[in-house]
Write an enzyme that holds these catalytic residues in place. Structure first.
Site, PDB file in Angstrom:
ATOM      1  N   ARG A   6      85.283 -19.019  34.392  1.00  0.00           N
ATOM      2  CA  ARG A   6      85.760 -18.656  35.549  1.00  0.00           C
ATOM      3  C   ARG A   6      86.802 -17.940  35.580  1.00  0.00           C
ATOM      4  O   ARG A   6      87.190 -17.339  36.393  1.00  0.00           O
ATOM      5  CB  ARG A   6      85.562 -19.805  36.497  1.00  0.00           C
ATOM      6  CG  ARG A   6      84.119 -20.242  36.884  1.00  0.00           C
ATOM      7  CD  ARG A   6      83.978 -21.619  37.378  1.00  0.00           C
ATOM      8  NE  ARG A   6      84.590 -21.738  38.584  1.00  0.00           N
ATOM      9  CZ  ARG A   6      84.187 -21.938  39.629  1.00  0.00           C
ATOM     10  NH1 ARG A   6      82.904 -22.062  39.885  1.00  0.00           N
ATOM     11  NH2 ARG A   6      84.870 -21.993  40.818  1.00  0.00           N
ATOM     12  N   GLU A   8      83.560   2.325  39.620  1.00  0.00           N
ATOM     13  CA  GLU A   8      83.107   1.244  38.746  1.00  0.00           C
ATOM     14  C   GLU A   8      83.856   1.208  37.428  1.00  0.00           C
ATOM     15  O   GLU A   8      84.474   0.076  36.925  1.00  0.00           O
ATOM     16  CB  GLU A   8      81.655   0.833  38.723  1.00  0.00           C
ATOM     17  CG  GLU A   8      81.312  -0.114  37.862  1.00  0.00           C
ATOM     18  CD  GLU A   8      81.751  -1.559  38.123  1.00  0.00           C
ATOM     19  OE1 GLU A   8      82.306  -1.565  39.170  1.00  0.00           O
ATOM     20  OE2 GLU A   8      81.462  -2.481  37.416  1.00  0.00           O
ATOM     21  N   CYS A  24      89.639 -21.808  40.192  1.00  0.00           N
ATOM     22  CA  CYS A  24      89.784 -23.111  40.107  1.00  0.00           C
ATOM     23  C   CYS A  24      88.433 -23.826  40.037  1.00  0.00           C
ATOM     24  O   CYS A  24      87.295 -23.594  40.576  1.00  0.00           O
ATOM     25  CB  CYS A  24      90.549 -23.848  41.411  1.00  0.00           C
ATOM     26  SG  CYS A  24      92.151 -22.796  41.763  1.00  0.00           S
ATOM     27  N   LYS A  47      86.437  -1.189  35.930  1.00  0.00           N
ATOM     28  CA  LYS A  47      86.278  -1.806  34.400  1.00  0.00           C
ATOM     29  C   LYS A  47      87.750  -1.621  33.595  1.00  0.00           C
ATOM     30  O   LYS A  47      87.951  -2.299  32.870  1.00  0.00           O
ATOM     31  CB  LYS A  47      85.210  -1.166  33.780  1.00  0.00           C
ATOM     32  CG  LYS A  47      83.816  -1.613  33.881  1.00  0.00           C
ATOM     33  CD  LYS A  47      83.578  -3.299  33.907  1.00  0.00           C
ATOM     34  CE  LYS A  47      83.878  -3.529  35.201  1.00  0.00           C
ATOM     35  NZ  LYS A  47      83.418  -4.700  35.938  1.00  0.00           N
ATOM     36  N   GLU A  78      90.448  -3.753  34.794  1.00  0.00           N
ATOM     37  CA  GLU A  78      90.491  -5.009  34.600  1.00  0.00           C
ATOM     38  C   GLU A  78      90.801  -5.576  33.198  1.00  0.00           C
ATOM     39  O   GLU A  78      91.388  -6.662  33.019  1.00  0.00           O
ATOM     40  CB  GLU A  78      89.043  -5.448  34.992  1.00  0.00           C
ATOM     41  CG  GLU A  78      88.586  -5.682  36.246  1.00  0.00           C
ATOM     42  CD  GLU A  78      87.250  -5.910  36.419  1.00  0.00           C
ATOM     43  OE1 GLU A  78      86.263  -5.233  35.891  1.00  0.00           O
ATOM     44  OE2 GLU A  78      86.754  -6.905  37.072  1.00  0.00           O
ATOM     45  N   HIS A 103      93.614  17.522  47.222  1.00  0.00           N
ATOM     46  CA  HIS A 103      94.037  17.195  48.476  1.00  0.00           C
ATOM     47  C   HIS A 103      95.188  16.172  48.080  1.00  0.00           C
ATOM     48  O   HIS A 103      95.647  15.345  49.074  1.00  0.00           O
ATOM     49  CB  HIS A 103      93.174  16.498  49.245  1.00  0.00           C
ATOM     50  CG  HIS A 103      92.168  17.855  49.672  1.00  0.00           C
ATOM     51  ND1 HIS A 103      92.457  18.956  50.348  1.00  0.00           N
ATOM     52  CD2 HIS A 103      91.007  17.696  49.460  1.00  0.00           C
ATOM     53  CE1 HIS A 103      91.686  19.641  50.498  1.00  0.00           C
ATOM     54  NE2 HIS A 103      90.627  18.962  49.994  1.00  0.00           N
ATOM     55  N   TRP A 163      93.575 -21.849  39.013  1.00  0.00           N
ATOM     56  CA  TRP A 163      94.057 -20.312  38.990  1.00  0.00           C
ATOM     57  C   TRP A 163      95.005 -20.315  39.874  1.00  0.00           C
ATOM     58  O   TRP A 163      94.906 -20.347  41.227  1.00  0.00           O
ATOM     59  CB  TRP A 163      92.872 -19.614  39.424  1.00  0.00           C
ATOM     60  CG  TRP A 163      92.873 -18.028  39.312  1.00  0.00           C
ATOM     61  CD1 TRP A 163      92.855 -17.346  38.198  1.00  0.00           C
ATOM     62  CD2 TRP A 163      92.955 -17.381  40.220  1.00  0.00           C
ATOM     63  NE1 TRP A 163      93.003 -16.014  38.399  1.00  0.00           N
ATOM     64  CE2 TRP A 163      93.385 -15.880  39.901  1.00  0.00           C
ATOM     65  CE3 TRP A 163      93.143 -17.283  41.756  1.00  0.00           C
ATOM     66  CZ2 TRP A 163      93.398 -14.796  40.677  1.00  0.00           C
ATOM     67  CZ3 TRP A 163      93.360 -16.299  42.596  1.00  0.00           C
ATOM     68  CH2 TRP A 163      93.507 -14.748  41.858  1.00  0.00           C
ATOM     69  N   LYS A 186      86.502 -15.228  37.400  1.00  0.00           N
ATOM     70  CA  LYS A 186      84.964 -14.511  37.257  1.00  0.00           C
ATOM     71  C   LYS A 186      84.463 -14.725  38.660  1.00  0.00           C
ATOM     72  O   LYS A 186      83.768 -14.018  39.429  1.00  0.00           O
ATOM     73  CB  LYS A 186      84.376 -15.334  36.273  1.00  0.00           C
ATOM     74  CG  LYS A 186      82.815 -14.959  36.437  1.00  0.00           C
ATOM     75  CD  LYS A 186      82.279 -13.791  35.416  1.00  0.00           C
ATOM     76  CE  LYS A 186      81.173 -13.632  35.378  1.00  0.00           C
ATOM     77  NZ  LYS A 186      80.963 -11.884  35.450  1.00  0.00           N
ATOM     78  N   ASN A 215      90.432 -27.014  45.288  1.00  0.00           N
ATOM     79  CA  ASN A 215      90.063 -25.802  45.400  1.00  0.00           C
ATOM     80  C   ASN A 215      90.235 -25.146  46.639  1.00  0.00           C
ATOM     81  O   ASN A 215      89.815 -25.691  47.413  1.00  0.00           O
ATOM     82  CB  ASN A 215      88.610 -25.538  44.888  1.00  0.00           C
ATOM     83  CG  ASN A 215      88.297 -25.583  43.240  1.00  0.00           C
ATOM     84  OD1 ASN A 215      89.455 -26.039  42.881  1.00  0.00           O
ATOM     85  ND2 ASN A 215      87.266 -25.445  43.047  1.00  0.00           N
ATOM     86  N   GLY A 216      90.862 -23.852  46.758  1.00  0.00           N
ATOM     87  CA  GLY A 216      90.807 -23.421  48.270  1.00  0.00           C
ATOM     88  C   GLY A 216      92.430 -23.137  48.286  1.00  0.00           C
ATOM     89  O   GLY A 216      93.077 -23.061  47.357  1.00  0.00           O
TER      90      GLY A 216
HETATM   91  C1  G6P Z   1      85.893 -11.244  40.725  1.00  0.00           C
HETATM   92  C2  G6P Z   1      85.452 -10.668  39.154  1.00  0.00           C
HETATM   93  C3  G6P Z   1      84.560  -9.377  39.444  1.00  0.00           C
HETATM   94  C4  G6P Z   1      83.628  -9.460  40.614  1.00  0.00           C
HETATM   95  C5  G6P Z   1      84.022  -9.939  41.770  1.00  0.00           C
HETATM   96  C6  G6P Z   1      82.961 -10.449  42.900  1.00  0.00           C
HETATM   97  O1  G6P Z   1      86.990 -10.228  41.247  1.00  0.00           O
HETATM   98  O2  G6P Z   1      86.288 -10.781  38.475  1.00  0.00           O
HETATM   99  O3  G6P Z   1      84.298  -8.978  38.317  1.00  0.00           O
HETATM  100  O4  G6P Z   1      83.002  -8.110  40.734  1.00  0.00           O
HETATM  101  O5  G6P Z   1      84.787 -11.178  41.836  1.00  0.00           O
HETATM  102  O6  G6P Z   1      82.232 -11.456  42.332  1.00  0.00           O
HETATM  103  P1  G6P Z   1      80.667 -11.780  42.816  1.00  0.00           P
HETATM  104  O7  G6P Z   1      80.414 -12.985  41.996  1.00  0.00           O
HETATM  105  O8  G6P Z   1      80.927 -12.125  44.279  1.00  0.00           O
HETATM  106  O9  G6P Z   1      79.904 -10.571  42.345  1.00  0.00           O
END
Ligand code: G6P
Length: 588
Positions: free
Chosen positions: A27, A461, A2, A465, A468, A484, A71, A583, A95-96
């Site tokens: 975002r 990671e 948001c 990726k 996502e 296991h 969002w 984001k 927002n929130g």
């Molecule tokens: C969201 C994004 C991720 C990011 C995470 C933490 O979930 O989609 O890509 O790693 O937030 O964000 P930050 O800004 O705290 O690194």
């Protein structure tokens, strides 16, 4: 996530609001809207989907208004649930999350009030409309009834030249110049040459009245002064520079992001931090998503090189875990945006329990930076694609620099980091070979990423990726743990990516390769250990330059990022704006 914008001044509000919303688009959001007030009438235009769908709003007349990108949290992404919300002449953007919204709404409905959305936010407009007094006092009284988090900007037909703002746990900044007064949920949406910007602290209120400077009030409505924030007004959304997607552009920028983020902590500007590092007994690392994975890499490097007990925590778990924070704890809060609600709350809790807080963030003047004792910047440059890429590598460069400084403070040594960083460009070139792997992944049922030691963090990671942006189910797994239980899932439709960079552990991880191959999986290898190649059981591989194994995620992440990228576009997805994701996650 948001975003809020607001404007009151001499100019038409609608174009300013739309431009502000465009700057918040990266975002991630699913609906948008603006409201403009003119001659006591509120005109509201809201749409499901992109800000460009608000084109009709551009012609709205009026010099005061608010806008929002939503969002969805409470209620589906739809026009009906998009902000602004209006009730009784009061218009809000929020927002929130209002945690007691259901009870508050029930009380309003018992009074006969009718709601026009399924959101938790609309109740704020109802509460303000029911209060007596001017808009500031009405907003103040309403906010006292709210549980949860909010950044809110409020318009009222009864005070047609005023925006009232309030925040608790969600960021909000105010700007002013000769054209008028602005409010936004983050600095880029208000940044402009010659514009003064101020940040509201938690629990504060602001009044933006046409023709007057902004006024700020604390949680008891006592007027407070504000320091201007120093920010880079030139920083705007970068162009794609010939790339089809921001994500690919940002991966190509990893070498610069890494070299700019390496940091000599013995330098003057870090002297206070260095002093604290010498006395640090424990590290608590708090972060979310990709930043949590870089936090795991710091945990590993700090323990290995400085022999300091370190633990990385998922911030949303840390904040409710009643953590033991021993004296001498340094809390390292890692966040690209510096606005992630859970990371901010976790850092605040560590601070409350006596830890010093070090912010590792990519955004100067972010909320995290402002609440921390020390700052170690990452210098990845603005990251637009929702999935973090170059900011991860930049975090690693900064965090490994920190691990080195911690080691030196204990008269120990870490391997030279510059040598690893100098291999990044070569690794990026080699990483492009993953493009040939795509056909094996398109029909996959799920994908496993395996590694040991630091390679395990890279596996986590790589898996994140892929999930996502390609929407393929996948898991990052410690290579030794697979047998296991999870091995039961492996068959001919589960490609496995094995990451092997530590010669001392190579044979062990290769055992897992044999195990999954025997169950029909196609195996793909990312390695810097030539002895692992050739292997008849490996379908394809990428050979990366050698570096100290603890630093290897800085290199192995590159083929993993590219693999996710190529699979996503082959599946027809927009890698820059993955479904459901944001984001900057400014709610819990
Ligand atoms: C969201 C994004 C991720 C990011 C995470 C933490 O979930 O989609 O890509 O790693 O937030 O964000 P930050 O800004 O705290 O690194």
């Amino acid at each position: 996530m948001c975003g809020i914008v607001g404007y009151v001044g001499e100019e038409r509000a609608a174009p300013i609001l739309l431009e502000g919303l465009q700057r918040l688009e990266y975002r991630g959001y699913d609906s948008a809207g603006i409201a403009v007030l003119r001659e006591g009438q509120l005109a509201v235009v809201r749409r499901k989907g992109r800000v460009k769908g608000l084109g009709a709003a551009r012609s709205l007349e009026g010099e005061i208004g608010v806008g929002h990108t939503r969002w969805a949290t409470h209620g589906a992404p739809s026009e009906r649930n998009a902000h602004p919300h209006v009730y009784g002449g009061v218009c809000i953007v929020h927002n929130g999350i209002i945690e007691n919204a259901a009870a508050l709404r029930a009380a309003c409905e018992a009074r006969g009030e009718v709601f026009s959305s399924d959101t938790d936010s609309e109740v704020i407009a109802h509460l303000i409309a029911a209060e007596k007094g001017d808009l500031l006092h009405a907003t103040y009284s309403a906010c006292r009834k709210l549980a949860g988090s909010y950044a809110v900007a409020v318009l009222s037909a009864a005070e047609p030249d005023t925006i009232v703002c309030a925040r608790r746990a969600s960021p909000l900044v105010v700007g002013c110049d000769e054209r008028g007064l602005y409010v936004a949920s983050d600095i880029p949406a208000v940044a402009a040459a010659g514009r003064k910007v101020y940040a509201l602290a938690d629990g504060e209120f602001a009044v933006l009245r046409k023709g007057s400077p902004p006024r700020f009030f604390d949680g008891a409505l006592k007027a407070v002064g504000k320091q201007e924030i120093v920010y880079d007004a030139a920083e705007d959304i970068p162009a794609k520079g010939g790339f089809r997607h921001y994500m690919k552009k940002e991966i190509s920028e990893v070498p610069e992001a890494v070299s700019r983020s390496l940091c000599d902590l013995s330098k003057g500007e870090f002297s206070d931090l260095c002093e604290v590092l010498c006395h640090t007994q424990y590290l608590h690392i708090v972060a979310c998503g990709t930043a949590y994975h870089s936090g795991l890499c710091l945990q590993y490097a700090a323990q290995k090189f400085a022999r300091i007990p370190a633990e990385a925590f998922i911030a949303s778990e840390y904040r409710y875990s009643d953590p033991i924070v021993p004296p001498g704890t340094l809390a390292v809060a890692v966040s690209q945006s510096g606005e992630t609600a859970d990371t901010l709350a976790a850092a605040a809790l560590a601070k409350e329990r006596g830890a010093k807080v070090l912010a590792v963030t990519n955004v100067p003047c972010s909320s995290l930076e402002r609440m921390s004792d020390f700052v170690l910047p990452t210098r990845a440059g603005r990251e637009i694609a929702v999935a973090a890429t170059k900011s991860f590598n930049a975090q690693l460069a900064a965090l490994y620099s920190l691990a080195g400084a911690l080691a030196r403070g204990r008269e120990r040594a870490a391997p030279p980091l510059a040598a690893a960083a100098s291999c990044v460009r070569e690794a990026l070139a080699a990483a492009e070979q993953v493009r040939g792997w795509i056909p094996y992944f398109l029909g996959a049922r799920s994908v496993f990423f395996l590694g040991r030691g630091a390679d395990y963090f890279a596996a986590l990671e790589g898996s994140l990726k892929l999930k996502e942006i390609s929407y393929l189910p996948s898991e990052g797994y410690p290579a030794g743990e697979l047998k296991h239980g999870t091995l039961a899932l492996v068959d001919g439709r589960t490609p496995v990516v094995a990451i092997v960079t530590d010669p001392a552990l190579a044979d062990k991880t290769m055992n897992a390769v044999h195990e999954v191959y025997a169950r029909g999986a196609a195996v793909f290898l990312i390695t810097s250990v030539p002895a692992c190649l050739p292997c008849a059981e490996v379908t394809a591989s990428v050979l990366l330059p050698k570096c100290a194994p603890a630093y290897s995620p800085m290199l192995t992440s590159l083929p993993l990022q590219l693999l996710a990228y190529y699979v996503a576009i082959a599946r027809g997805n927009d890698p820059d704006k993955p479904r459901n994701l944001a984001k900057s996650v400014t709610v819990e």
